[in-house]
Design an enzyme around this catalytic site. Structure first.
Site, mmCIF file in Angstrom:
data_model
loop_
_atom_site.group_PDB
_atom_site.id
_atom_site.type_symbol
_atom_site.label_atom_id
_atom_site.label_comp_id
_atom_site.label_asym_id
_atom_site.label_seq_id
_atom_site.Cartn_x
_atom_site.Cartn_y
_atom_site.Cartn_z
ATOM 1 N N ASP A 198 24.399 40.797 40.193
ATOM 2 C CA ASP A 198 23.326 40.285 39.320
ATOM 3 C C ASP A 198 22.224 41.332 39.159
ATOM 4 O OD1 ASP A 198 23.282 39.679 42.012
ATOM 5 O OD2 ASP A 198 22.275 37.764 41.814
ATOM 6 N N ASP A 202 34.751 43.328 34.299
ATOM 7 C CA ASP A 202 34.890 42.836 32.928
ATOM 8 C C ASP A 202 33.509 42.560 32.327
ATOM 9 O OD1 ASP A 202 36.166 41.999 30.670
ATOM 10 O OD2 ASP A 202 36.926 40.123 31.487
#
Ligand code: NAI
Length: 331
Positions: A203, A227
């Site tokens: 994050d 991804d």
């Protein structure tokens, strides 16, 4: 002349594949295409999203250029992209994200290379319903897969004169799985003491990349985070229309853009062909045709720099065909 399986794909795939074929042909790239189908196109052609003929062609040629394939959300057949990567053990998803000359973006000098583990993690596809009220997806991380992607990232960094490898993880929460991934990354990092190695929680990584992309170099990630940060990084460098990729294993490689089928613009002849073209150039470099790859890259950059013939995602009004023709005229 090497034979290469060409899967035009779904959505914008056929339009951008045609552009790439025309440009390669104009540049006299020494490749013989073997056209095969998969995804929705596979179903339309032969009732199978991954026809046997396509698998056989890739097995024989061991080289493919693939357009994007549709995967239905929350239902339908399993992703053919994931199936191909797993069946051919294409463990390394290499995605170079570099600012191209002439592309207008908020950032000018993006130069990141993503190494995404490509065969396991939550993409292993091990999931099931638990009654009507719950569902489970199992995240698989193995030492074997983590070590080989870490080796690929460090080998690349060392050979390409890169300075730093950053492992992306969430091992504060997923202590076992992401913890194992980090252990493997550390083991390989110890063999490359001249490279800086660091770890960033995913994050925070997203924020860091948006705010300080210049601080990063080679990014090493398990499948899912790799991804997600791929699209984020594509956004930094001008969008999905310009970022190529490769799925590489020991015996086979399938080259494809980061982007999907772009259903919102499919069939309108306005998709940007550059991402698939650059994926094709990675293929040419993979087989040692660096001179032709470099010629096509220069022609593409010349068109981008002039800024006269650009698809709408790059701020222009031109079609896919016009952009391909402009690149051809520069060759
Ligand atoms: P997407 O990448 O297809 O589209 C996201 C946005 O980027 C859209 O606004 C689209 O118009 C734009 N875009 C993408 N490529 C572009 C190009 N070459 N030129 C101009 N604009 C471009 O992602 P989305 O919408 O999440 O997925 C659509 C379908 O593609 C889904 O079925 C998904 O499963 C599939 N997909 C397939 C991939 C593959 O085959 N490797 C990778 C990602 C998604």
């Amino acid at each position: 002349m090497p034979k290469v399986t060409l899967i035009p794909g779904d959505g914008i795939g056929p339009e951008i594949s045609q552009a790439v074929q025309q440009i390669f042909s104009a540049a006299q790239a020494p490749i013989e295409w073997e056209i095969c189908f998969a995804g929705q196109a596979g179903i339309s052609q032969s009732g199978d999203p991954l026809p046997e003929a396509t698998v056989r062609s890739i097995q024989q040629n061991r080289l493919a250029l693939k357009g994007p394939l549709t995967t239905q959300i929350g239902k339908g057949y399993r992703s053919i992209n994931v199936t191909l990567r797993q069946s051919f053990d294409l463990y390394c998803n290499l995605r170079p994200v570099k600012s191209l000359k002439g592309i207008k973006s908020r950032y000018q000098d993006i130069d990141l290379v993503i190494f995404r583990e490509n065969t396991e993690d939550l993409y292993a596809g091990v999931e099931h319903k638990v009654g009507d009220e719950a569902a489970e997806s199992i995240k698989i991380i193995t030492k074997k897969a983590s070590l080989r992607i870490a080796k690929a990232a460090f080998r690349y960094a060392a050979s390409q004169g890169r300075k730093k490898v950053t492992a992306v993880h969430k091992a504060n929460i997923m202590k076992c799985s992401d913890g194992l991934f980090l252990d493997c990354a550390r083991e390989i990092a110890a063999q490359y003491p001249h490279l800086t190695y660091e770890e960033v929680i995913v994050d925070n990584m997203c924020m860091q990349l948006v705010m300080y992309p210049e601080k990063y170099d080679v990014l090493l990630a398990p499948n899912l985070y790799g991804d997600i940060i791929s699209d984020l990084c594509a956004g930094l460098a001008g969008g999905l229309g310009v970022v190529p990729g490769a799925n590489v294993g020991e015996n086979c490689a399938i080259f494809e853009a980061v982007h999907g089928t772009a259903p919102d613009i499919a069939g309108k002849n306005i998709a940007n062909p550059v991402a698939m073209l650059l994926s094709g150039l990675m293929l040419l470099e993979h087989i040692g045709e660096n001179a032709i790859a470099s010629r096509i890259r220069s022609a593409t950059e010349a068109v981008l720099m002039e800024g006269q013939v650009l698809t709408p995602d790059l701020g222009g009004k031109s079609t896919t065909t016009e952009m391909a023709n402009a690149i051809i005229s520069k060759l």
